[in-house]
Design a protein around this motif. Structure first.
Motif, PDB file in Angstrom:
ATOM      1  N   VAL A 207      -9.141 -47.987  18.062  1.00  0.00           N
ATOM      2  CA  VAL A 207      -8.891 -48.070  19.498  1.00  0.00           C
ATOM      3  C   VAL A 207      -7.914 -46.968  19.902  1.00  0.00           C
ATOM      4  O   VAL A 207      -6.877 -46.783  19.259  1.00  0.00           O
ATOM      5  CB  VAL A 207      -8.317 -49.443  19.894  1.00  0.00           C
ATOM      6  N   GLN A 208      -8.260 -46.244  20.943  1.00  0.00           N
ATOM      7  CA  GLN A 208      -7.375 -45.228  21.515  1.00  0.00           C
ATOM      8  C   GLN A 208      -7.220 -45.477  23.009  1.00  0.00           C
ATOM      9  O   GLN A 208      -8.151 -45.934  23.677  1.00  0.00           O
ATOM     10  CB  GLN A 208      -7.931 -43.817  21.299  1.00  0.00           C
ATOM     11  N   TRP A 209      -6.022 -45.143  23.499  1.00  0.00           N
ATOM     12  CA  TRP A 209      -5.754 -45.287  24.932  1.00  0.00           C
ATOM     13  C   TRP A 209      -5.644 -43.906  25.570  1.00  0.00           C
ATOM     14  O   TRP A 209      -4.975 -43.025  25.042  1.00  0.00           O
ATOM     15  CB  TRP A 209      -4.466 -46.068  25.170  1.00  0.00           C
ATOM     16  N   MET A 210      -6.271 -43.772  26.733  1.00  0.00           N
ATOM     17  CA  MET A 210      -6.202 -42.536  27.517  1.00  0.00           C
ATOM     18  C   MET A 210      -5.627 -42.874  28.894  1.00  0.00           C
ATOM     19  O   MET A 210      -5.999 -43.880  29.502  1.00  0.00           O
ATOM     20  CB  MET A 210      -7.591 -41.913  27.687  1.00  0.00           C
ATOM     21  N   LEU A 211      -4.709 -42.027  29.359  1.00  0.00           N
ATOM     22  CA  LEU A 211      -4.164 -42.162  30.706  1.00  0.00           C
ATOM     23  C   LEU A 211      -4.438 -40.875  31.461  1.00  0.00           C
ATOM     24  O   LEU A 211      -3.948 -39.801  31.092  1.00  0.00           O
ATOM     25  CB  LEU A 211      -2.660 -42.447  30.658  1.00  0.00           C
TER      26      LEU A 211
ATOM     27  N   LEU B  45      -4.486 -38.359  26.057  1.00  0.00           N
ATOM     28  CA  LEU B  45      -4.180 -39.359  25.043  1.00  0.00           C
ATOM     29  C   LEU B  45      -2.791 -39.949  25.287  1.00  0.00           C
ATOM     30  O   LEU B  45      -1.817 -39.217  25.445  1.00  0.00           O
ATOM     31  CB  LEU B  45      -4.262 -38.738  23.646  1.00  0.00           C
ATOM     32  N   PHE B  46      -2.713 -41.280  25.339  1.00  0.00           N
ATOM     33  CA  PHE B  46      -1.440 -41.955  25.576  1.00  0.00           C
ATOM     34  C   PHE B  46      -0.938 -42.506  24.240  1.00  0.00           C
ATOM     35  O   PHE B  46      -1.588 -43.332  23.606  1.00  0.00           O
ATOM     36  CB  PHE B  46      -1.619 -43.098  26.582  1.00  0.00           C
ATOM     37  N   VAL B  47       0.219 -42.018  23.816  1.00  0.00           N
ATOM     38  CA  VAL B  47       0.821 -42.451  22.555  1.00  0.00           C
ATOM     39  C   VAL B  47       2.140 -43.123  22.865  1.00  0.00           C
ATOM     40  O   VAL B  47       2.990 -42.558  23.549  1.00  0.00           O
ATOM     41  CB  VAL B  47       1.033 -41.258  21.599  1.00  0.00           C
ATOM     42  N   SER B  48       2.323 -44.337  22.370  1.00  0.00           N
ATOM     43  CA  SER B  48       3.546 -45.078  22.624  1.00  0.00           C
ATOM     44  C   SER B  48       3.751 -46.127  21.539  1.00  0.00           C
ATOM     45  O   SER B  48       2.793 -46.648  20.961  1.00  0.00           O
ATOM     46  CB  SER B  48       3.486 -45.758  24.001  1.00  0.00           C
TER      47      SER B  48
END
Length: 479
Positions: free
Chosen positions: A159-163, A167-170
């Motif tokens: 699963v990867q998150w994009m904003l 790419l959103f890394v947190s």
């Protein structure tokens, strides 16, 4: 003829025989999904086609007679959410279309196609992806979470998150390959505003779903400690704009103490500072203005307001620019220096000459790099003006203009004073000459008298003779 039909039959068996492999399909909730069911058959339209879902029975069925049937869960108010386009049948395509997908549509589907005595079956697993936000319009500073659900969840998926397509890394992302959801938990700030996309990868397939998050609070300035640049003597607006439609209670402005992040200076707002709401402003626009900025007005200001019981603040810094001039009488030149109250963001300075013709048309002349500029006070440049532009990494930050005609008056005053001094010197010299001549004449008369006193008898005779002449003249006049 029999051999030809037998060969066709064998070809069909090898091309569309029963399949054990499960086809993975990802689709976003609310969109349309296409469940594949294809073959390279050379036979005419099949006698029956049946789409069904595990534990739910028939989804859609077409009989040999041509009649169609929909399962009760797939028809609402006479509108069918599923269809199997007939025009695709001749191409061996029996794919099922499902519209307005719901989370519970996820699961295993089977496609059973009957051609004469031959039955083939395809199995499809439909996974529905949905991204949800705990608050669609969270207030600045509140807790907010964005969650990605997949039904059924593909254990072992990535699963990867994009904003906003980045790419959103947190560290606040809670997910792993064995967790049935992925969640981002953050404090609501402007950087979270935008389109959130969850990208799920599984067995070479990829699916994605999105949701929009809009943080309510300040929209101007967009970030804390924003710098506002202004020239001395100019008017400026300090922005303080909340999200449209919001009406903050107890709005206010303060000037902060130098070197302090939070402590204000009580009652120390500039005299020209105005924070009243004008008729042209909306209730969510609490911007303030300064009519005429002085260099002493530089510093940090804070705008605040209360929304839903939460006090929101936004700090900004007013950076004031001025031009210092140093006139050199010996060299007949003026040195201009561009001075800012804060230069941390300034990377470059540029001086640009602006001239005006008889009609007042403006034209840009020469330019010079550097913080200081030296120009001749007696040259033609005095009929123009010089603008100091200061730049940062993102481009121009601001500018301030020095009106050189002021220097022309200065030069003219020098010339007038010089001419007045010259005239005074000449006048004094003339009076001095006259005085010397008078003194010389007085000296001569004095010397003459001294010579006459050396012979008193002769002086008496001369005097008597003179008196007798006057008496004679009187007598002749009487006769």
């Amino acid at each position: 003829m029999f051999i030809a039909n037998f060969l066709k039959y064998l070809l069909y068996i090898f091309s569309t025989g029963a399949r054990c492999e499960v086809i993975e399909v990802f689709a976003e909730a609310g969109s349309q999904a296409v469940l594949p069911c294809k073959s390279n058959t050379l036979f005419p339209t099949p006698s029956t086609i049946v789409w069904s879902k595990d534990n739910e029975g028939t989804v859609w069925r077409k009989q040999k007679s041509g009649l169609q049937y929909w399962g009760s869960n797939w028809v609402k108010k006479g509108i069918q959410r599923v269809q199997c386009p007939h025009y695709q049948f001749e191409r061996g395509d029996y794919s099922l279309q499902i519209n307005d997908l719901k989370e519970n549509d996820g699961g295993v589907y089977s496609c059973r196609v009957t051609l004469g005595n031959i039955v083939s079956e395809n199995v499809v697993r439909l996974r529905i992806i949905k991204v949800s936000v705990s608050q669609s319009f969270p207030i600045w500073g509140s807790d907010v979470s964005v969650t990605c659900d997949v039904t059924p969840w593909p254990y072992g998926a990535s699963v990867q998150w994009m904003l906003n397509n980045n790419l959103f890394v947190s560290r606040s992302i809670i997910s792993n390959r064995n967790t049935p959801k992925s969640t981002v938990r953050e404090k609501a700030t402007a950087r979270l505003t935008g389109n959130w996309t969850c990208v799920v990868g599984f067995k070479g397939k990829e699916g994605r779903a999105s949701a929009v998050l809009s943080v309510q609070g300040f929209i101007q300035p967009s970030t804390d400690n924003t710098k506002v640049y202004v020239a001395v003597g100019s008017a400026v607006t300090l922005p303080c704009v909340f999200s449209p439609g919001l009406t903050p209670s107890s709005p206010g402005w303060e000037k902060l103490k130098p070197g302090s992040l939070f402590k204000p200076i009580p009652g120390h707002l500039p005299l020209s500072f105005s924070q009243s709401l004008s008729s042209s402003q909306h209730s969510w626009d609490r911007s303030a203005s300064l009519k005429e900025v002085g260099f002493e007005d530089e510093g940090r200001y804070r705008c605040s307001g209360t929304l839903q019981g939460q006090r929101l603040t936004r700090n900004m810094q007013l950076v004031v620019a001025k031009i210092n001039s140093n006139i050199s009488k010996k060299k007949g030149s003026v040195t201009l220096t561009c001075q800012l109250s804060d230069t941390t963001e300034v990377t470059d300075y540029e001086w640009v000459q602006v001239t005006y013709d008889v009609n007042g048309t403006q034209s840009v002349g020469s330019s010079h790099k550097g913080k200081t500029l030296s120009i001749s006070s007696m040259s033609e440049e005095k009929r123009s003006e010089w603008t100091c532009r200061f730049y940062g990494k993102g481009g121009i930050l601001g500018n301030i203009t020095y009106h050189v005609p002021l220097m022309s008056g200065l030069s003219g005053q020098k010339q007038t004073n010089s001419s007045h001094n010259t005239a005074a010197v000449i006048g004094l010299s003339f009076l001095l000459v006259i005085l010397l001549l008078i003194l010389a004449q007085m000296y001569k008369n004095h010397q003459r008298r001294k010579k006459a006193f050396q012979y008193p008898a002769m002086e008496t005779i001369v005097h008597n003779i003179s008196n007798e002449r006057e008496e004679r003249a009187k007598r002749q006049v009487k006769k």
